[in-house]
Design an enzyme around this catalytic site. Structure first.
Site, PDB file in Angstrom:
ATOM      1  N   ASN A 273       0.854  -1.194   0.000  1.00  0.00           N
ATOM      2  CA  ASN A 273       0.000   0.000   0.000  1.00  0.00           C
ATOM      3  C   ASN A 273       0.887   1.240   0.000  1.00  0.00           C
ATOM      4  O   ASN A 273       1.520   1.547   1.003  1.00  0.00           O
ATOM      5  CB  ASN A 273      -0.900  -0.029   1.250  1.00  0.00           C
ATOM      6  CG  ASN A 273      -1.732   1.223   1.388  1.00  0.00           C
ATOM      7  OD1 ASN A 273      -1.905   1.979   0.424  1.00  0.00           O
ATOM      8  ND2 ASN A 273      -2.258   1.456   2.584  1.00  0.00           N
TER       9      ASN A 273
ATOM     10  N   LYS B 284      -0.079   4.264  -0.162  1.00  0.00           N
ATOM     11  CA  LYS B 284      -0.748   5.432   0.437  1.00  0.00           C
ATOM     12  C   LYS B 284      -0.549   6.649  -0.479  1.00  0.00           C
ATOM     13  O   LYS B 284      -0.583   6.502  -1.695  1.00  0.00           O
ATOM     14  CB  LYS B 284      -0.231   5.683   1.855  1.00  0.00           C
ATOM     15  CG  LYS B 284      -0.243   4.414   2.708  1.00  0.00           C
ATOM     16  CD  LYS B 284      -0.047   4.678   4.171  1.00  0.00           C
ATOM     17  CE  LYS B 284       0.089   3.358   4.907  1.00  0.00           C
ATOM     18  NZ  LYS B 284      -0.035   3.487   6.342  1.00  0.00           N
TER      19      LYS B 284
ATOM     20  N   HIS C  29      -9.567   1.037   4.669  1.00  0.00           N
ATOM     21  CA  HIS C  29      -8.303   1.201   5.389  1.00  0.00           C
ATOM     22  C   HIS C  29      -8.553   2.078   6.613  1.00  0.00           C
ATOM     23  O   HIS C  29      -9.335   3.029   6.560  1.00  0.00           O
ATOM     24  CB  HIS C  29      -7.247   1.834   4.476  1.00  0.00           C
ATOM     25  CG  HIS C  29      -5.880   1.783   5.061  1.00  0.00           C
ATOM     26  ND1 HIS C  29      -5.463   2.650   6.053  1.00  0.00           N
ATOM     27  CD2 HIS C  29      -4.844   0.941   4.838  1.00  0.00           C
ATOM     28  CE1 HIS C  29      -4.222   2.345   6.391  1.00  0.00           C
ATOM     29  NE2 HIS C  29      -3.823   1.317   5.671  1.00  0.00           N
TER      30      HIS C  29
ATOM     31  N   GLU D 190      -7.003   4.390   7.937  1.00  0.00           N
ATOM     32  CA  GLU D 190      -6.781   5.834   7.770  1.00  0.00           C
ATOM     33  C   GLU D 190      -8.009   6.497   7.161  1.00  0.00           C
ATOM     34  O   GLU D 190      -8.345   7.631   7.488  1.00  0.00           O
ATOM     35  CB  GLU D 190      -5.526   6.065   6.911  1.00  0.00           C
ATOM     36  CG  GLU D 190      -4.259   5.757   7.704  1.00  0.00           C
ATOM     37  CD  GLU D 190      -3.051   5.372   6.864  1.00  0.00           C
ATOM     38  OE1 GLU D 190      -3.076   5.537   5.626  1.00  0.00           O
ATOM     39  OE2 GLU D 190      -2.074   4.874   7.448  1.00  0.00           O
TER      40      GLU D 190
ATOM     41  N   GLU E 188      -5.768  -5.506  10.136  1.00  0.00           N
ATOM     42  CA  GLU E 188      -4.754  -4.495  10.422  1.00  0.00           C
ATOM     43  C   GLU E 188      -5.091  -3.803  11.742  1.00  0.00           C
ATOM     44  O   GLU E 188      -5.885  -2.849  11.764  1.00  0.00           O
ATOM     45  CB  GLU E 188      -4.730  -3.446   9.306  1.00  0.00           C
ATOM     46  CG  GLU E 188      -4.417  -4.015   7.940  1.00  0.00           C
ATOM     47  CD  GLU E 188      -3.798  -2.954   7.040  1.00  0.00           C
ATOM     48  OE1 GLU E 188      -2.658  -3.161   6.606  1.00  0.00           O
ATOM     49  OE2 GLU E 188      -4.420  -1.913   6.805  1.00  0.00           O
TER      50      GLU E 188
ATOM     51  N   GLY F  54       2.007   1.699  10.889  1.00  0.00           N
ATOM     52  CA  GLY F  54       2.950   2.819  10.835  1.00  0.00           C
ATOM     53  C   GLY F  54       3.593   3.156  12.166  1.00  0.00           C
ATOM     54  O   GLY F  54       4.093   4.257  12.363  1.00  0.00           O
TER      55      GLY F  54
ATOM     56  N   SER G 128       3.097  -2.674  10.374  1.00  0.00           N
ATOM     57  CA  SER G 128       4.534  -2.673  10.646  1.00  0.00           C
ATOM     58  C   SER G 128       5.218  -3.998  10.293  1.00  0.00           C
ATOM     59  O   SER G 128       6.099  -4.459  11.014  1.00  0.00           O
ATOM     60  CB  SER G 128       4.810  -2.285  12.104  1.00  0.00           C
ATOM     61  OG  SER G 128       4.330  -0.971  12.359  1.00  0.00           O
TER      62      SER G 128
HETATM   63  C1  PEP Z   1      -0.956  -0.104   5.927  1.00  0.00           C
HETATM   64  O1  PEP Z   1      -0.951   1.087   5.681  1.00  0.00           O
HETATM   65  O2  PEP Z   1      -1.864  -0.822   5.487  1.00  0.00           O
HETATM   66  C2  PEP Z   1       0.113  -0.640   6.756  1.00  0.00           C
HETATM   67  C3  PEP Z   1       0.043  -1.878   7.180  1.00  0.00           C
HETATM   68  O3  PEP Z   1       1.153   0.218   7.040  1.00  0.00           O
HETATM   69  P1  PEP Z   1       2.570  -0.151   7.731  1.00  0.00           P
HETATM   70  O4  PEP Z   1       3.046  -1.421   7.086  1.00  0.00           O
HETATM   71  O5  PEP Z   1       3.435   1.008   7.430  1.00  0.00           O
HETATM   72  O6  PEP Z   1       2.279  -0.340   9.184  1.00  0.00           O
END
Ligand code: PEP
Length: 258
Positions: free
Chosen positions: A15, A17, A102, A104, A174, A180, A219
């Site tokens: 992703n 973003k 997602h 976010e 997630e 993040g 992460s």
């Molecule tokens: C994501 O944005 O879906 C995600 C898992 O981000 P990160 O791997 O940076 O935690």
């Protein structure tokens, strides 16, 4: 991560973003294709560029098997929705699927489980593969509310999908507190939550629960990927930060290949 006894193929999705211009996307495509090597043959691979770089990514990955996903779409086919993009528009670009819900977007754009249920169905009906993101906040986990939250997200998000089509959806678990933050879930936490998500799908269709791919996200990095991928219900990962460099993402794909 060898193919599961159920036949589920490992799946790695990056992703991006709100990162990468068209020029940067083109360079990434070239680098990823030259870094994937044999691992790409054992793992389904996808990337989620921002809208502006979708066409460049579709063009660059054409014929390679790497799938390109949008990061959101409207449930409507067309209409007075300034700033939105529909499933037929994505399909016309050659996009394979779309990430929906997602955290976010749930947090910043107020996406609701009910609205996401409509988007999941609209994506499937249009021929796009939905990746539905679910996950609890830290407060919900600490308050013993994780299962209640996941149940609501999965049930509402898949509510309108007929049981025989549930296996066409990919789900990304997630946990919000792991995205993040450099604070990944432990392999055991990922397994527990993903087995629970799979069981929720099983409440609708046992066959779909065996088939549906459930990814972990939060992460994931080269140093924790293998342990997470060794869990029996974890079918791969949705990766944010560590997917932004093609070489790092290729390393994660290799970890998923086992
Ligand atoms: C994501 O944005 O879906 C995600 C898992 O981000 P990160 O791997 O940076 O935690």
């Amino acid at each position: 991560m060898p193919e599961a006894p159920s036949g589920r193929r490992p799946y790695m999705v990056g992703n991006w973003k709100m990162h990468k211009t068209i020029v940067e996307a083109r360079a990434y495509v070239e680098e990823l294709l030259s870094s994937l090597g044999a691992a790409g043959g054992h793992v389904d691979v996808g990337v989620c560029p921002p809208y502006t770089a979708l066409a460049a990514a579709v063009d660059g990955f054409d014929g390679t098997g790497v799938r390109v996903f949008a990061q959101n779409m409207s449930a409507a086919r067309d209409g007075a929705e300034t700033g939105e993009v529909s499933a037929p528009m994505l399909l016309e670009l050659g996009v394979a699927g779309v990430v929906l819900g997602h955290s976010e977007r749930r947090r910043d754009q107020g996406e609701t489980d009910r609205a996401l249920g409509e988007k999941v169905l609209a994506a499937l009906d249009a021929g796009l593969e939905p990746i539905l993101c679910v996950g609890e906040t830290e407060q919900e986990r600490d308050g013993g509310e994780m299962q209640r939250r996941l149940r609501h997200q999965v049930q509402e998000g898949l509510d309108q999908v007929p049981p025989e089509r549930l296996g066409e959806v990919t789900i990304a678990y997630e946990p919000v507190w792991a995205i993040g933050t450099d604070r990944s879930a432990t392999p055991e936490q990922a397994q527990e939550a993903i087995a629970f998500v799979r069981a929720l799908v099983g409440d609708r269709s046992e066959e779909a629960a065996e088939r549906v791919r459930v990814l972990y996200g939060g992460s994931v990095k080269p140093d924790n990927a293998a342990d997470i991928f060794s869990q029996p219900d974890v079918d791969g990962a949705l990766v944010g930060g560590a997917s932004l460099e093609a070489a790092d993402f290729a390393e994660l794909v290799a970890a998923a290949a086992g």
